[in-house]
Enzyme design. Sequence first.
Site, PDB file in Angstrom:
ATOM      1  N   SER A  48       4.803   1.613   2.098  1.00 32.84           N
ATOM      2  CA  SER A  48       5.634   0.623   1.408  1.00 32.84           C
ATOM      3  C   SER A  48       4.975  -0.041   0.204  1.00 32.84           C
ATOM      4  O   SER A  48       5.634  -0.824  -0.498  1.00 32.84           O
ATOM      5  CB  SER A  48       6.096  -0.459   2.391  1.00 32.84           C
ATOM      6  OG  SER A  48       7.134   0.039   3.207  1.00 32.84           O
ATOM      7  N   ILE A  49       3.720   0.249  -0.066  1.00 31.56           N
ATOM      8  CA  ILE A  49       3.164  -0.179  -1.355  1.00 31.56           C
ATOM      9  C   ILE A  49       3.974   0.467  -2.473  1.00 31.56           C
ATOM     10  O   ILE A  49       4.031  -0.047  -3.591  1.00 31.56           O
ATOM     11  CB  ILE A  49       1.671   0.195  -1.449  1.00 31.56           C
ATOM     12  CG1 ILE A  49       0.870  -0.487  -0.336  1.00 31.56           C
ATOM     13  CG2 ILE A  49       1.092  -0.203  -2.809  1.00 31.56           C
ATOM     14  CD1 ILE A  49      -0.576  -0.039  -0.258  1.00 31.56           C
TER      15      ILE A  49
END
Length: 463
Positions: free
Chosen positions: A62-63
Site C-alpha cells: 500500500s505504499i
Amino acid sequence: MPAGIERLASEYIQARMSATRTPGVSVSLQRDGEPLLQRGYGYRCLEKGLPATAETVYGIASISKTITAVAVMQLVEKGLLSLDDPAEKYLPIELRVRSEPVRIWHLLSHTSGIPALGYAEALVTGYMGLGDAWLAFSDPRDVLAWLERGARHWALARPGERFFYLNEGYVALGVIVERLSGLRFAEYVRRHIAGPLGMRSTTFDHQEAFASPLLATPYDASQRPPRPARVPTGIAADGGGWSTVVDLARLMAALAGSGRLDGVEILSRSSVEEMERPRAELPAQLFGGDSYGLGVLVYPGFPGGRLVGHSGSLMVYTGFAGYVREKGVSVAVLANADPGAPQIAMSLAAAAAGADPWSLPFNVADRVLGLLEGVYTGFMGTVRVRVERVGDALLLESVEPPGRREVLFPERLDPVEPVFLSARAGKRLRVVFRVDAEKGVVELLYDRYRLVKAVEPGGVIAG
C-alpha cells in the site's frame, strides 16, 4: 553516520527479525539530503544465500497508494480533472452512495462511505493458500464491478462522513489515471514519477519486477524455516508497486521538498500541501490526531515532528516510507516478511529527528509487556499464575489452583506501575503490576492476591 543511529538500527532491526523470523530487511535513512543509513540486513533469498541490500527490490504493497495519489494530483494540476469531480464521470460504473456521488477526493482519502470490500485480502489469502477465500481477479475491470456492487449494497455512511480504508477505491483511481492519460498505469508512473525522480527500480509491471536479479524472495515466516511464498499479480494501483528503499527515499525526499528534488518538480507545493491536509481521523490512534490525507498517513503528534508517509503489507512483503519535513528526515524500510516495518521506520526517524525512539508507544509496550511475562507466586507458594503476552494484551492463567484464564487489556502502560483491565461476570477488574527495578522484582495485585514474579539468583527477573 552517527554511531548511535547505526547501533540502534542494528540492534533494533536484528531483534525484530529474530522475533518474527524475517529473512531480510532493507533501510534507507536520510537527514538534510545526506544518507545516515543505507543498507540491508539478512537475506533477500535464503535458498541462494543472497544478502539483502539497499538496492533489493520488494513488493511495496500500500505504499503504492502514495504514488497513485501523486499521479492523480498531477492530472489535477494539468486540468484534466478536479478533486471534487464525481469519480463515475471517468469510470464505466455508477459510483454512488445513498444517491450521492463518490468524488475523487473521497477515494483518495478513504471516505467514500463504503467499508472495506476485501478484494485484496481474498486475493492474497486464496493465492497463498492461507484460507478458504477465493477471488481470481486479474483485471481492474473486475474490481470495478465489485466496487459498484459494494457501493449499492455495503455502504454505511454518506461520502465524506467517516474513514473506511478501501483498496478498491485506489484501483478505481488507477483506472482513471489510465483513461485520462491514455497510458497504462505502469507506463504513466515510469514516465511521470519514477523516471523524472531517478527511481530506477520502481515499477507497477510485475513481469518486470519478477525479472529483476535483485528481487527479494517473499517468505511465509510462520513456517520453520521460513518458506518461499507466492504473491498475487492482480493487485493494481492500490498495492501493486515494486521498489527499493533507495527509490522510495527519493520519493519521500521529493514530497518533503514540497514536490521538488534535485531541480525536478513532480508536484507543486500546493498539491503536496493538499495531500498532507488531514481529511479523516484514523480509527486506530498511535500518537493522537493520527489522520489520513490524500494517499498519505499524517501523524502530527510524532515526537520528532509531523510524520507523513504510508505503510504497506502483503504479509510476505511489508514496508513503510515517510518523512519529517521540519527535521529534514526521510526514511524507507522494506522487508520480505513482517518484522514490523512501520515500527522500525518510526524508531529510526525519531532518532534521526532528535527524539527518543524508546518513548514511542509500541516500544514502550514491547518493553513493559515483555517485562511482565512470567510466573507469579502468592504467599508461601499457595497460589501461582502464569502471565503471557498476546498481542498488546496479557493472558493470565491460574496454575495453582488450575482453571482460571483471563485476558488483561492495558489501561496504562506505565513502566513503573502498569495497569490492566479484565472483565468478569459483567464487572470490570483493575489489575495492577508494580515494577521495582532496583530489587529485580515485579509484583502483581490481582483480585484478592499479591503475587511476586520469580527471580533468578542475583536478582535478575526471570521469564
